[in-house]
Design an enzyme around this catalytic site. Structure first.
Site, short mmCIF file in Angstrom:
data_model
loop_
_atom_site.label_atom_id
_atom_site.label_comp_id
_atom_site.label_asym_id
_atom_site.label_seq_id
_atom_site.Cartn_x
_atom_site.Cartn_y
_atom_site.Cartn_z
N ARG C 330 0.80 -1.22 0.00
CA ARG C 330 0.00 0.00 0.00
C ARG C 330 0.84 1.27 0.00
O ARG C 330 0.53 2.22 -0.71
CB ARG C 330 -0.89 0.00 1.24
CG ARG C 330 -1.94 -1.06 1.18
CD ARG C 330 -2.72 -1.13 2.48
NE ARG C 330 -3.78 -2.14 2.35
CZ ARG C 330 -4.60 -2.48 3.33
NH1 ARG C 330 -4.49 -1.91 4.50
NH2 ARG C 330 -5.54 -3.38 3.13
N HIS C 401 -5.90 5.84 6.16
CA HIS C 401 -6.70 4.66 6.37
C HIS C 401 -6.48 4.04 7.75
O HIS C 401 -7.41 3.55 8.37
CB HIS C 401 -6.34 3.65 5.28
CG HIS C 401 -7.05 2.36 5.39
ND1 HIS C 401 -8.41 2.29 5.48
CD2 HIS C 401 -6.60 1.08 5.44
CE1 HIS C 401 -8.77 1.01 5.58
NE2 HIS C 401 -7.69 0.26 5.58
N LEU C 441 -7.55 -6.88 11.26
CA LEU C 441 -8.60 -7.70 11.89
C LEU C 441 -7.94 -8.77 12.74
O LEU C 441 -8.37 -9.07 13.85
CB LEU C 441 -9.46 -8.35 10.80
CG LEU C 441 -10.13 -7.37 9.83
CD1 LEU C 441 -11.00 -8.13 8.83
CD2 LEU C 441 -10.99 -6.37 10.58
#
Lengths: 225, 256, 637
Positions: C330, C401, C441
């Site tokens: 990213r 983000h 997560l």
């Protein structure tokens, strides 16, 4: 342990009851209409048909009891759903609209309580007019029986009866248009393959029932003067 | 069509918004006009602009619930022109964009209405009833650390997909808001069916459907009349076939 | 103060198991005597509350939204990593550990990351047992896909809604405990301060967001699971309510802040369309599997994309990184997008976007296949932009983000305040300077389900706790402090709204503490932020209604904290004279324009210590030792 009453009177229990009684009542009107068509054949045919029904004896009482139960339960549950709706949304939206799309909301679905109540009142009057109406006698092949045919013809020669009956049968159609498919949904029958068919058939069914029941008094009115 | 050349005209919109000071106050509709609304704005951004104007004028801004603004948290909740989440299918209010409206339109904005969702302020309502329904059975009872290897439980692909269709529910409450009866059937059904489709849910299957349905009834939601408005406004387009499945589950649980 | 990371001794692979054995336990009958305050109900908070409730502790759970199910973990799309090696493609705990350390540009603790990789396998087991509807193969087994920065398929997913499904699983488990009475739920509450008594975290002060009441809650430990601080940039993919206030107020009570400058800018977001924009929407980076990123070769080329011939397009990621192509991590993808836009080759009205083009994929695979793979995302894109991505290329731009930085914690997830534990994105611990996709997560759930139940028990069993009620003098003092702050905010009655200040701060942060940072830019930010903060305290305008739902008042407190946190981020970024992961200092780059680390001088965690109002914070360093991986320059060429 959940009690029987709370199970039956839960929101789902009530739906299952409406569905079951609804299906029963649909079967009843199919039978009723089929029987009515004997009016179109001849006086004898109709009177023999009613005579057959009456000679069922005890069985007829059982059927009548079941029908009464179905009507009463169907009505009580329907009224209770309506009352609960009033409680669940005491303040309504200022602007009300239909979402459209794949919603099944229609004039028919929102008027179930009203069409239902009118049909209930009609049912009582209808029984009073015919079942508990004037008793004429006739004899077919030496058997004495009630001449219900004569009563029907007499009633449907009065325009007021024909018109009000027609209007109410239109309301029956409106009730069935949502009621038919809804009974299946209430009983848990929903499948992408069959549901559109059931839904479409429901509209057809409502039309046929309404048209069928309307056809008879009009036919009588215009042919038996 | 060439991008950049395409003319995007800004709009003037009239809003009729439900204003209610607090839970016990009486509410009413109040009219506002917002100028220079870009077509690319989201509906919530329109309300942001309105609120900025109101604050500067010393008036109370319109309170409305919102959080992720990408259609998944389920927080935003308003009835726009009589339709929960507004006119676009499968879309939560936060992803409704102003290009769906026309210059000069008057838009009514109301909160979710229902006994089970009591008002808090303006467009904000209390949806904790949903949490109570979830506490009544919206889970499988598995202790942390006690699980078997994930692949020990096989789930056919189509069942996993069906379970996911149901599990997509974001708990926004639009189904209740849109239901003419104020029923929470679609919300409850989505959770019940998710677990009914999966082997993991089977141990508590019967108790779950009974408990969740009875909890829903107890909390003041209405009964279902199969109008299907819930499905039509659901931002995740959850089908009412799940309600049918819930009824089958309920029936099975009731007779055994 | 010296930082003790409390990393257990012994070989890497045995540290956690040995530590679990060494830690003290709390007898089941005694657990209900302890009250644990869990702030936040995202993956970390909900999983912690659920597992502690199951164990029998008396848990109080707080969330800012109307329901715990709305925490922003719900918005995670792509998936969750686990070293299951179900794909038989060479994955292992070790490889997940290695990829995460490398992906984090060698700025994370080995022991923490290894534990994360170890527990990843249990997370999947737990979630499946909860009925999370993960994607399946036809045979009924779990399906995996690959994700940026990895060469194995280890990502488990539930359509594009993995975060939602995992959160609903954790939320369900927590609600079960609510039903059983071990967890007490406090929704629409915002934590506004921490109460420290005798050196231990013993309670929190919250505001009831509906009534405005300031409430005190006492407990034996506080678990902070309040997520990241990306909203300091105003525009980010974070939810509107995501904020740093709880963490920041703990910082001011003595918890160190670790690596505040490490922020992740996600490459595939929908570009900003106007000044009114309140939030940015992320689109799963799985789109880069089939979409090709390009801009026109010539500056200021305003032709529509279909008018630009092939030889006038620059597929810059494929050109610069032939082996990873459009699938570079990213940070690399984001930085390159910024570079081409800075060159004046960006597209769209604002010139701040690049194309993500599916034309070739549609030609090769057919529109149906593309619809099957990305249908939801394409629909979402069209809903927001009004453009049909099957016909015209998508336009994307990077957006803030995730924040790798957060409160400093030791191996036990305990901050520098005893009894204050920090879980999930709110802590700094596992991702180094850059987080790999599908790892957030994993971390949130690892912390909540599998780490905190052990380390919290050890803390509770090793300490004695005097009975404390909320009438304690310290509670009263702290609560008064919170009330005074509210009064102060409301008394300003200035001219500019909270949003205007937030937007201005965001612009400073994005321009100077964003994707490309320079010494002069950071120094500029360090001048501008205090100025803006000063103006805020003189000129902010907040609707004066404290005893009611008042979002602007909530936001005012949060923006006040962002105005301080932003400065700390700039300070941290300025001191770190190297580039690593999400922290890119333009002065420190390789000749090819990649991040140039300085391991000799900066292989440490920067843990900032609060020293008082308007005083410079003190930098503490926790050295990072790499005993198990070979530290090298990341390469994705």
């Amino acid at each position: 342990m959940v009690s029987f009453f709370s199970m039956v009177w839960s929101s789902v229990g009530k739906k299952i009851m409406t569905g079951l009684t609804g299906v029963g009542l649909c079967l009843f009107i199919i039978g009723h209409l089929a029987g009515n068509f004997s009016l179109l054949v001849s006086a004898e045919a109709f009177n023999l048909y009613t005579y057959k029904l009456f000679s069922l004896g005890g069985l007829l009482y059982v059927i009548e009891a079941l029908l009464t139960l179905a009507f009463v339960l169907h009505a009580i549950v329907g009224i209770s759903i309506y009352l609960k709706k009033r409680k669940a949304r005491p303040i309504d939206y200022i602007k009300v609209a239909n979402a459209g799309g794949n919603s099944h909301k229609s004039i028919s679905s929102v008027s179930m309580i009203w069409t239902g109540l009118i049909l209930l009142v009609f049912l009582v009057l209808h029984l009073k007019t015919f079942k508990f109406g004037p008793y004429y006698e006739t004899s077919i092949n030496g058997i004495i029986m009630r001449d219900l045919y004569r009563l029907v013809i007499e009633v449907y020669q009065q325009p007021s009866y024909v018109i009000s009956y027609t209007v109410i049968m239109i309301l029956l159609g409106v009730h069935l248009r949502h009621g038919f498919w809804s009974a299946f949904q209430s009983l848990g029958v929903n499948h992408p393959r069959y549901s559109p068919v059931i839904y479409g058939f429901g509209i057809f069914f409502a039309l046929v029932m309404a048209a069928g029941f309307i056809l008879i008094p009009i036919w009588i009115y215009f042919t038996k003067q | 069509m060439a991008r950049g050349i395409m003319e995007k005209k800004n709009m003037t919109l009239h809003l009729r918004v439900w204003r209610q000071k607090n839970a016990s106050a009486k509410g009413k509709m109040v009219d506002y006009t917002v100028n220079d609304v870009s077509q690319d704005m989201s509906f919530l951004e329109l309300l942001d602009v309105l609120n900025e104007n109101l604050i500067k004028k010393g008036e109370d801004p319109v309170e409305f619930d919102n959080d992720c603004r990408e259609g998944i948290c389920g927080m935003c909740s308003m009835v726009i022109n009589g339709i929960a989440h507004g006119p676009e299918k499968g879309t939560a209010t936060c992803q409704l964009h102003m290009r769906k409206f026309k210059d000069g339109d008057t838009i009514t904005v109301e909160p979710w209405r229902g006994t089970a969702f009591p008002p808090i302020k303006d467009l904000v309502v209390d949806r904790s009833a949903f949490d109570q329904i979830m506490a009544a059975g919206g889970y499988t009872s598995c202790r942390v650390g006690a699980a078997a290897d994930a692949n020990a439980i096989l789930v056919p692909k189509d069942m996993a997909e069906k379970a996911m269709d149901a599990a997509a529910c974001i708990g926004c409450g639009a189904c209740v808001a849109a239901c003419p009866n104020g029923s929470a059937s679609l919300f409850v059904a989505a959770k019940v069916t998710q677990f009914a489709f999966l082997p993991q849910g089977h141990a508590e299957r019967k108790q779950r459907v009974l408990n969740m349905v009875h909890k829903m009834d107890e909390l003041g939601f209405g009964d279902c009349s199969n109008h299907g408005e819930c499905e039509a406004v659901c931002p995740k387009e959850i089908s009412i076939k799940h309600i049918a499945v819930m009824r089958r589950e309920y029936f099975k649980a009731a007779i055994s | 103060m010296s930082l003790d990371s409390k990393i257990p001794s012994g070989p890497l692979a045995q540290k956690w198991d040995q530590h679990k054995f060494d830690m003290k336990l709390v007898n089941p009958a005694n657990r209900r005597k302890y009250t644990v305050l869990v702030v936040g109900t995202g993956l970390a908070g909900a999983s912690a509350a659920a597992s502690l409730g199951e164990l029998g502790y008396n848990v109080k759970s707080f969330c800012i939204q109307d329901s715990p199910r709305r925490a922003h973990s719900i918005a995670a799309q792509g998936g969750i990593n686990a070293a299951k090696n179900y794909s038989n493609d060479g994955d292992s705990v070790w490889r997940l550990f290695y990829d995460t350390i490398k992906g984090g540009d060698y700025r994370a603790r080995e022991a923490n990351v290894y534990r994360l990789a170890q527990t990843s396998v249990n997370i999947i087991d737990q979630c499946v047992a909860q009925g999370v509807p993960f994607a399946r193969e036809y045979g009924g087994q779990l399906d995996n896909r690959s994700f940026g920065g990895a060469q194995v398929s280890r990502t488990f997913y539930a359509r594009g809604q993995t975060g939602q499904q995992l959160l609903l699983g954790a939320y369900g488990s927590m609600m079960r405990q609510v039903d059983q009475g071990t967890v007490q739920l406090f929704a629409r509450r915002e934590m506004l301060d921490l109460v420290v008594i005798d050196g231990k975290a013993r309670g929190i002060i919250t505001r009831n967001l509906v009534t405005g009441e300031i409430e005190s809650h006492a407990g034996d430990a506080v678990l902070l699971c309040t997520g990241g601080y990306g909203n300091v940039y105003y525009l980010s993919t974070n939810a509107k309510n995501s904020n740093a206030t709880a963490a920041w107020r703990c910082y001011k009570r003595g918890a160190f802040f670790g690596n505040p400058c490490y922020t992740q800018i996600h490459p595939t977001c929908i570009p900003v369309s106007g000044e009114y924009q309140a939030k940015l929407t992320l689109m799963s980076e799985s789109l880069r599997n089939d979409g090709r990123v390009w801009v026109p070769k010539n500056k200021g080329d305003k032709r529509s994309p279909d008018q630009i011939p092939e030889d006038e397009r620059d597929y810059y990621l494929e050109r610069k990184y032939p082996s990873f192509g459009n699938l570079v991590p990213r940070d690399v993808a984001s930085r390159n997008a910024k570079m081409v836009c800075d060159e004046g080759r960006g597209v769209g009205e604002s010139g701040l976007s690049v194309y993500l083009d599916f034309r070739d994929a549609i030609k090769r695979l057919g529109e149906d296949t593309i619809r099957e793979r990305y249908g939801n995302l394409f629909d979402m894109y069209e809903r927001i932009t009004g453009e049909n991505p099957y016909k015209v290329p998508m336009r994307i731009y990077p957006a803030v983000h995730y924040t790798m930085g957060g409160l400093w914690v030791d191996y036990n997830l305990q901050s520098t305040i005893p009894g204050l534990f920090v879980l999930g994105e709110a802590n700094f611990s596992d991702h180094g300077a850059n987080r790999l996709g599908a790892s957030a997560l994993m971390q949130g759930l690892a912390d909540g389900y599998f780490v905190i139940p052990y380390t919290l028990a050890n803390y509770l069993a090793s300490n004695s706790f005097s009975k404390i009620s909320t009438d304690h003098a310290e509670f009263i003092t702290v609560r008064e402090g919170v009330e005074n702050l509210t009064k102060k905010l409301l008394s300003i009655n200035g001219k500019k709204t909270v949003t205007e200040f937030h937007r201005e701060l965001g612009k400073i942060m994005w321009d100077y503490v964003g994707m490309g940072r320079t010494e002069s830019g950071l120094k500029h930010a360090l001048q501008e932020i205090p100025k803006l903060r000063e103006e805020f305290w003189k000129n902010v305008l907040i609707p004066n209604d404290p005893q009611n739902l008042n979002k602007n008042l909530e936001f005012a407190g949060r923006v006040a904290d962002f105005l301080e946190l932003g400065e700390l981020m700039a300070r941290d970024a300025l001191h770190r004279n190297e580039s690593c992961g999400g922290h890119f200092r333009e002065e420190f780059q390789t000749p090819e324009g990649e991040a140039q680390r300085d391991d000799g001088n900066f292989s440490y965690v920067a843990a900032w210590e609060y020293t008082g109002e308007n005083k410079e914070p003190v930098l503490n360093k926790e050295p990072l030792d790499f005993e198990n991986v070979h530290v090298s320059q990341r390469s994705y060429k």
